[in-house]
Scaffold this motif. Structure first.
Motif, PDB file in Angstrom:
ATOM      1  N   GLN A   1      35.016  32.162  45.480  1.00 23.43           N
ATOM      2  CA  GLN A   1      34.182  32.706  46.551  1.00 23.43           C
ATOM      3  C   GLN A   1      34.295  34.229  46.620  1.00 23.43           C
ATOM      4  N   SER A   2      35.500  34.737  46.454  1.00 20.29           N
ATOM      5  CA  SER A   2      35.702  36.192  46.503  1.00 20.29           C
ATOM      6  C   SER A   2      34.965  36.881  45.355  1.00 20.29           C
ATOM      7  N   ILE A   3      34.986  36.280  44.173  1.00 18.98           N
ATOM      8  CA  ILE A   3      34.282  36.852  43.019  1.00 18.98           C
ATOM      9  C   ILE A   3      32.779  36.897  43.278  1.00 18.98           C
TER      10      ILE A   3
ATOM     11  N   GLN B   1      46.897  32.073  33.628  1.00 21.04           N
ATOM     12  CA  GLN B   1      46.786  33.356  34.329  1.00 21.04           C
ATOM     13  C   GLN B   1      45.361  33.612  34.825  1.00 21.04           C
ATOM     14  N   PHE B   2      44.392  32.882  34.242  1.00 22.71           N
ATOM     15  CA  PHE B   2      42.993  33.114  34.586  1.00 22.71           C
ATOM     16  C   PHE B   2      42.330  31.893  35.216  1.00 22.71           C
ATOM     17  N   ALA B   3      43.148  30.928  35.633  1.00 23.36           N
ATOM     18  CA  ALA B   3      42.596  29.772  36.359  1.00 23.36           C
ATOM     19  C   ALA B   3      42.064  30.246  37.709  1.00 23.36           C
ATOM     20  N   ILE B   4      40.927  29.721  38.105  1.00 19.64           N
ATOM     21  CA  ILE B   4      40.252  30.153  39.333  1.00 19.64           C
ATOM     22  C   ILE B   4      40.199  29.004  40.335  1.00 19.64           C
TER      23      ILE B   4
ATOM     24  N   ASP C   1      34.976  42.145  34.447  1.00 25.78           N
ATOM     25  CA  ASP C   1      35.645  42.890  35.522  1.00 25.78           C
ATOM     26  C   ASP C   1      35.678  42.068  36.809  1.00 25.78           C
ATOM     27  N   LEU C   2      34.567  41.389  37.115  1.00 26.92           N
ATOM     28  CA  LEU C   2      34.524  40.529  38.303  1.00 26.92           C
ATOM     29  C   LEU C   2      35.564  39.423  38.217  1.00 26.92           C
ATOM     30  N   LEU C   3      35.610  38.750  37.084  1.00 23.93           N
ATOM     31  CA  LEU C   3      36.535  37.630  36.920  1.00 23.93           C
ATOM     32  C   LEU C   3      37.984  38.093  37.052  1.00 23.93           C
ATOM     33  N   CYS C   4      38.335  39.142  36.338  1.00 20.75           N
ATOM     34  CA  CYS C   4      39.728  39.598  36.304  1.00 20.75           C
ATOM     35  C   CYS C   4      40.170  40.267  37.602  1.00 20.75           C
ATOM     36  N   SER C   5      39.207  40.604  38.457  1.00 21.08           N
ATOM     37  CA  SER C   5      39.573  41.224  39.735  1.00 21.08           C
ATOM     38  C   SER C   5      40.313  40.257  40.646  1.00 21.08           C
TER      39      SER C   5
END
Length: 408
Positions: A38-40, A29-32, A75-79
């Protein structure tokens, strides 16, 4: 946030989840991917954060950087992730200051890997930082830290047996096949994905199963054809995935798709299948995993495999930690010296002003190169004294006095 007073060890954080407290379904669920990454970073810039990087692998997702507090990074990551902040917090670890620095070194050495000493993490760390650097989110601190971590990792690899033997997720997959499948070289094998893990898995299949009865499929077909040509294997188009899955007895999935690539419709009513999913998030549809003809193994199950190689690696941990301790000390010393850079720059300016003062008549007859050498010697001596004893103001004055006395 560009001041050296903010960018010091005490304001450095890491927040992440890994295999220790979360299974592969949660980590997925948290794989980037790169677009999310780039968005983060863009959002980080909007918040005034400009030194951040993210490491996302099958075993972990971690965000590192300078922040006012850890939850700014969370917060940045989970956004940008499928998973929400509450789910992340339930499994997360947050480290700050020297504890965060120690964590980066442990990760880079493979001490924190699901399979102890797994050296694949080094390449993943390099790629993560390279991406951030291309987006201008790597400053002097991060550059020095990562270089120190890579130096430490190299010393550990060359001077210990922490990464000795042939143990990795890709090799564990082949070990599993050897133990569970009778006469595996006679089976039809399909490998999806030929990135780094896929390539390593493919080479292990060829070397340890002694078979070339392997078909490769990749989103970029030229990469599959290139590897197939190199190893004497077969390559097929992604358009023919259903047909190739039907023919395969063993399927290994090493893709990084955000959505499943092996679906229920691909494998039902097509004979017994052993599927090894090396992907995070899972790239095998959940409905397909529970079919009676499908036996599925994921990265968490593979990583539980123990053998003599892992016992040998455990014995090497103290040596690795000793190397890390030494490199961390050097990094801390570098960080401490960074605090004195403004003073040393000011001293350099003042010394040049003194050289041009009329009182120093010799300045008009001294070679500029000699002047620069003399100034640099004073700066080096002052830096050395600061390193031994931190008295910045006193040493600034002492340097000026020494300079004046040598000119009189």
């Amino acid at each position: 946030m560009d001041t050296p007073y903010f960018k010091n060890i005490s304001n450095f954080y890491v927040a992440g989840i890994n295999y220790k407290k979360s299974d592969a379904s949660v980590r997925g669920q948290f794989a980037i991917n790169n677009d999310q990454y780039q968005s983060i970073l863009q959002k980080a810039a909007e918040q005034g954060l400009n030194e951040v990087f993210i490491l996302s692998t099958c075993n972990r997702t971690e965000i590192y950087g300078f922040a006012y507090c850890s939850y700014q990074l969370v917060d940045l990551l989970c956004s940008e992730t499928v998973g929400d902040m509450e789910t992340f917090k339930n499994s997360a670890y947050i480290k700050n200051g020297i504890e965060a620095i120690e964590h980066v070194f442990s990760v880079g050495a493979g001490l924190d890997s699901q399979i102890l000493g797994d050296y694949e993490i080094v390449g993943q760390l390099k790629n993560a930082v390279k991406f951030a650097k291309e987006q201008k989110f790597v400053g002097a601190f991060t550059e020095r830290l990562v270089n120190s971590v890579l130096q430490s990792s190299k010393l550990i690899k060359n001077n210990t047996e922490l990464s000795g033997g042939t143990v990795s997720v890709s090799f564990a997959a082949v070990q599993y096949i050897r133990r569970k499948v009778v006469n595996p070289s006679s089976k039809n094998i399909l490998l999806l994905g030929v990135g780094k893990i896929g390539r390593n898995t493919c080479k292990n299949l060829v070397d340890y199963l002694e078979t070339t009865n392997i078909t490769l499929i990749n989103r970029s077909p030229e990469k599959a054809h290139e590897l197939a040509g190199e190893l004497g294997l077969h390559a097929a188009s992604l358009d023919n995935l259903s047909e190739e899955v039907q023919k395969a007895d063993i399927i290994l999935v090493a893709t990084n798709s955000p959505e499943p690539v092996i679906l229920k419709e691909h494998v039902e009513h097509s004979g017994d299948k052993l599927i090894i999913d090396l992907s995070i998030p899972y790239n095998v549809e959940e409905a397909a995993q529970h079919l009676q003809n499908v036996s599925l193994v994921n990265v968490d199950e593979l990583s539980k495999m123990k053998d003599e190689t892992l016992k040998m690696r455990l014995a090497e941990v103290p040596k690795a930690k000793a190397i890390i301790k030494e490199l961390i000390q050097e990094f801390e010393e570098w960080c401490e010296m960074r605090k004195h850079v403004p003073m040393l720059k000011a001293l350099k300016v003042k010394l040049k002003e003194l050289y041009s003062h009329p009182h120093y008549t010799k300045a008009t007859t001294t070679c500029p190169k000699t002047i620069d050498t003399h100034i640099q010697r004073v700066l080096n001596e002052t830096a050395g004294k600061i390193k031994i004893q931190n008295q910045r103001g006193c040493q600034y004055i002492a340097a000026l006095n020494d300079f004046i006395s040598t000119r009189n």
